[in-house]
Design a protein around this motif. Sequence first.
Motif, PDB file in Angstrom:
ATOM      1  N   LYS A   9       5.252  22.395 -30.888  1.00 41.91           N
ATOM      2  CA  LYS A   9       6.027  21.397 -30.148  1.00 41.91           C
ATOM      3  C   LYS A   9       5.103  20.623 -29.222  1.00 41.91           C
ATOM      4  O   LYS A   9       4.432  21.206 -28.373  1.00 41.91           O
ATOM      5  CB  LYS A   9       7.143  22.087 -29.333  1.00 41.91           C
ATOM      6  CG  LYS A   9       7.752  21.243 -28.216  1.00 41.91           C
ATOM      7  CD  LYS A   9       8.667  20.140 -28.695  1.00 41.91           C
ATOM      8  CE  LYS A   9       8.772  18.923 -27.792  1.00 41.91           C
ATOM      9  NZ  LYS A   9       9.172  19.050 -26.428  1.00 41.91           N
ATOM     10  N   LEU A  10       5.064  19.322 -29.413  1.00 37.58           N
ATOM     11  CA  LEU A  10       4.271  18.464 -28.535  1.00 37.58           C
ATOM     12  C   LEU A  10       5.216  17.542 -27.788  1.00 37.58           C
ATOM     13  O   LEU A  10       6.117  16.962 -28.400  1.00 37.58           O
ATOM     14  CB  LEU A  10       3.302  17.614 -29.364  1.00 37.58           C
ATOM     15  CG  LEU A  10       2.280  18.375 -30.211  1.00 37.58           C
ATOM     16  CD1 LEU A  10       1.512  17.417 -31.108  1.00 37.58           C
ATOM     17  CD2 LEU A  10       1.319  19.147 -29.314  1.00 37.58           C
ATOM     18  N   GLY A  50       8.163  15.051 -29.115  1.00 33.19           N
ATOM     19  CA  GLY A  50       9.158  14.497 -28.200  1.00 33.19           C
ATOM     20  C   GLY A  50       9.077  12.976 -28.132  1.00 33.19           C
ATOM     21  O   GLY A  50       8.362  12.346 -28.914  1.00 33.19           O
ATOM     22  N   GLY A  51       9.822  12.415 -27.191  1.00 35.85           N
ATOM     23  CA  GLY A  51       9.857  10.955 -27.082  1.00 35.85           C
ATOM     24  C   GLY A  51       9.754  10.458 -25.654  1.00 35.85           C
ATOM     25  O   GLY A  51       9.895   9.271 -25.377  1.00 35.85           O
ATOM     26  N   GLY A  57      17.072   9.941 -22.906  1.00 35.16           N
ATOM     27  CA  GLY A  57      18.492   9.615 -22.735  1.00 35.16           C
ATOM     28  C   GLY A  57      18.954   9.662 -21.290  1.00 35.16           C
ATOM     29  O   GLY A  57      19.783   8.852 -20.874  1.00 35.16           O
ATOM     30  N   GLY A  70      21.682   6.111 -25.081  1.00 34.13           N
ATOM     31  CA  GLY A  70      20.339   6.426 -24.594  1.00 34.13           C
ATOM     32  C   GLY A  70      19.710   7.573 -25.369  1.00 34.13           C
ATOM     33  O   GLY A  70      18.516   7.546 -25.678  1.00 34.13           O
ATOM     34  N   GLY A  74      16.299   7.687 -27.449  1.00 33.89           N
ATOM     35  CA  GLY A  74      15.269   8.726 -27.315  1.00 33.89           C
ATOM     36  C   GLY A  74      14.888   9.313 -28.664  1.00 33.89           C
ATOM     37  O   GLY A  74      13.714   9.540 -28.955  1.00 33.89           O
ATOM     38  N   MET A  75      15.891   9.531 -29.506  1.00 35.03           N
ATOM     39  CA  MET A  75      15.603  10.093 -30.840  1.00 35.03           C
ATOM     40  C   MET A  75      14.752   9.118 -31.647  1.00 35.03           C
ATOM     41  O   MET A  75      13.818   9.532 -32.346  1.00 35.03           O
ATOM     42  CB  MET A  75      16.910  10.409 -31.570  1.00 35.03           C
ATOM     43  CG  MET A  75      17.607  11.645 -31.024  1.00 35.03           C
ATOM     44  SD  MET A  75      19.086  12.050 -31.969  1.00 35.03           S
ATOM     45  CE  MET A  75      20.374  11.543 -30.849  1.00 35.03           C
ATOM     46  N   GLY A 131      14.760  14.310 -33.469  1.00 36.61           N
ATOM     47  CA  GLY A 131      15.410  15.512 -32.941  1.00 36.61           C
ATOM     48  C   GLY A 131      16.264  16.167 -33.999  1.00 36.61           C
ATOM     49  O   GLY A 131      15.938  16.157 -35.184  1.00 36.61           O
ATOM     50  N   ILE A 132      17.400  16.733 -33.559  1.00 37.00           N
ATOM     51  CA  ILE A 132      18.307  17.306 -34.555  1.00 37.00           C
ATOM     52  C   ILE A 132      19.301  16.250 -35.023  1.00 37.00           C
ATOM     53  O   ILE A 132      20.165  16.537 -35.844  1.00 37.00           O
ATOM     54  CB  ILE A 132      19.048  18.565 -34.035  1.00 37.00           C
ATOM     55  CG1 ILE A 132      19.907  18.225 -32.821  1.00 37.00           C
ATOM     56  CG2 ILE A 132      18.087  19.664 -33.696  1.00 37.00           C
ATOM     57  CD1 ILE A 132      20.838  19.366 -32.455  1.00 37.00           C
ATOM     58  N   ASN A 134      21.466  14.697 -33.038  1.00 37.23           N
ATOM     59  CA  ASN A 134      22.667  14.667 -32.194  1.00 37.23           C
ATOM     60  C   ASN A 134      22.294  14.427 -30.738  1.00 37.23           C
ATOM     61  O   ASN A 134      21.292  14.974 -30.268  1.00 37.23           O
ATOM     62  CB  ASN A 134      23.409  16.010 -32.255  1.00 37.23           C
ATOM     63  CG  ASN A 134      24.144  16.179 -33.552  1.00 37.23           C
ATOM     64  OD1 ASN A 134      24.860  15.300 -34.014  1.00 37.23           O
ATOM     65  ND2 ASN A 134      23.950  17.299 -34.180  1.00 37.23           N
ATOM     66  N   TYR A 136      22.694  14.723 -26.568  1.00 34.49           N
ATOM     67  CA  TYR A 136      22.815  15.852 -25.628  1.00 34.49           C
ATOM     68  C   TYR A 136      21.936  17.040 -26.012  1.00 34.49           C
ATOM     69  O   TYR A 136      22.184  18.157 -25.578  1.00 34.49           O
ATOM     70  CB  TYR A 136      24.280  16.308 -25.457  1.00 34.49           C
ATOM     71  CG  TYR A 136      25.134  15.245 -24.826  1.00 34.49           C
ATOM     72  CD1 TYR A 136      25.000  14.937 -23.472  1.00 34.49           C
ATOM     73  CD2 TYR A 136      26.039  14.510 -25.582  1.00 34.49           C
ATOM     74  CE1 TYR A 136      25.758  13.934 -22.898  1.00 34.49           C
ATOM     75  CE2 TYR A 136      26.800  13.504 -25.007  1.00 34.49           C
ATOM     76  CZ  TYR A 136      26.652  13.231 -23.669  1.00 34.49           C
ATOM     77  OH  TYR A 136      27.399  12.237 -23.094  1.00 34.49           O
ATOM     78  N   PHE A 137      20.949  16.809 -26.858  1.00 37.08           N
ATOM     79  CA  PHE A 137      19.968  17.850 -27.148  1.00 37.08           C
ATOM     80  C   PHE A 137      18.585  17.329 -26.772  1.00 37.08           C
ATOM     81  O   PHE A 137      18.417  16.153 -26.478  1.00 37.08           O
ATOM     82  CB  PHE A 137      20.018  18.247 -28.630  1.00 37.08           C
ATOM     83  CG  PHE A 137      21.211  19.089 -28.961  1.00 37.08           C
ATOM     84  CD1 PHE A 137      21.162  20.472 -28.855  1.00 37.08           C
ATOM     85  CD2 PHE A 137      22.410  18.499 -29.348  1.00 37.08           C
ATOM     86  CE1 PHE A 137      22.277  21.247 -29.137  1.00 37.08           C
ATOM     87  CE2 PHE A 137      23.526  19.268 -29.631  1.00 37.08           C
ATOM     88  CZ  PHE A 137      23.459  20.638 -29.528  1.00 37.08           C
ATOM     89  N   THR A 138      17.626  18.226 -26.782  1.00 40.31           N
ATOM     90  CA  THR A 138      16.250  17.828 -26.476  1.00 40.31           C
ATOM     91  C   THR A 138      15.370  18.175 -27.665  1.00 40.31           C
ATOM     92  O   THR A 138      15.805  18.862 -28.586  1.00 40.31           O
ATOM     93  CB  THR A 138      15.712  18.622 -25.271  1.00 40.31           C
ATOM     94  OG1 THR A 138      15.677  20.006 -25.671  1.00 40.31           O
ATOM     95  CG2 THR A 138      16.565  18.462 -24.036  1.00 40.31           C
ATOM     96  N   ASP A 140      12.918  20.165 -27.371  1.00 47.31           N
ATOM     97  CA  ASP A 140      12.651  21.610 -27.275  1.00 47.31           C
ATOM     98  C   ASP A 140      13.685  22.379 -28.110  1.00 47.31           C
ATOM     99  O   ASP A 140      13.344  23.303 -28.845  1.00 47.31           O
ATOM    100  CB  ASP A 140      12.715  22.098 -25.816  1.00 47.31           C
ATOM    101  CG  ASP A 140      11.395  21.888 -25.085  1.00 47.31           C
ATOM    102  OD1 ASP A 140      10.423  21.415 -25.726  1.00 47.31           O
ATOM    103  OD2 ASP A 140      11.329  22.187 -23.886  1.00 47.31           O
ATOM    104  N   THR A 142      15.286  21.155 -30.589  1.00 45.66           N
ATOM    105  CA  THR A 142      14.951  20.830 -31.980  1.00 45.66           C
ATOM    106  C   THR A 142      13.859  21.777 -32.480  1.00 45.66           C
ATOM    107  O   THR A 142      13.937  22.301 -33.592  1.00 45.66           O
ATOM    108  CB  THR A 142      14.440  19.375 -32.082  1.00 45.66           C
ATOM    109  OG1 THR A 142      15.378  18.516 -31.454  1.00 45.66           O
ATOM    110  CG2 THR A 142      14.236  18.963 -33.533  1.00 45.66           C
TER     111      THR A 142
END
Length: 234
Positions: A9-10, A50-51, A57, A70, A74-75, A131-132, A134, A136-138, A140, A142
């Motif tokens: 994970k970066l 990540g983003g 978001g 948002g 981010g995704m 991400g996944i 969706n 409301y997730f991050t 991490d 994912t």
Amino acid sequence: MKYKRILLKLSGESLMGSGQYGIDPEMLQQYAQEIRAVIDAGIEVAIVIGGGNIYRGVQAEKSGIERVQGDYMGMLATVINGMALQSALESAGMYTRLMSGIKMEQVCEPFIRRRAMRHLEKGRIVIFGAGIGNPYFTTDSTASLRAIEIQADVVLKGTRVDGVYTSDPEKDPSATRYSELSFQEAYEKNLNIMDMTAFTLCQENNLPIIVFDMNKPGNLMQILEGEQAGTLIN
Ligand code: UDP
């Protein structure tokens, strides 16, 4: 080698290098070198990027943009980073696939678990973007989810510091680093390793996490060779 298949994970922010925004080409090259060593050692590598260097978001509401909108922004930012990383890895001679949690077929493959695992078996680096898929997730979360899905042996969380400390080492000079922690200890001590969703997913599925300094040359490989150069949570 201690691990056969890893999920790295970066954070998006790590791609900024010394800049304040966006992508530093030197960081991409440096990461490509680090990852090259791992691939050459025969380890299968999946990456979640990540983003935060482009958009998060949580920033949205402040600027009058709806949170969910948002989060999608981010995704999409993670896909931009994924594409940049993909190019850097390919320029360094590696084979890659970018898989997205949001369908965008002109740009990358959709995430299909079985296909991702096949790519890994063939020695291709799989980057998971968007991400996944969706809000409301991050990323991490994912990382934890994808790692479980593809049966990775460990999540390696690359950060700017070389592990988890008793307190913030950038503020408290007396802070000391844990070399190993149980999930329970990390939870009880309220140590900020990943967000709770990500952390709980790893805990419930017995997936170890290693927090380490991704910016120290050779460190990733040393950890995979079994050196205690970060913090292992298991
Ligand atoms: N995001 C999301 N769902 C996901 C993954 C990410 O909504 O499954 C959004 C969220 O807004 C997040 C942003 O994408 O803030 C960028 O990801 P993150 O903040 O995790 O990036 P990092 O902090 O690792 O750079």
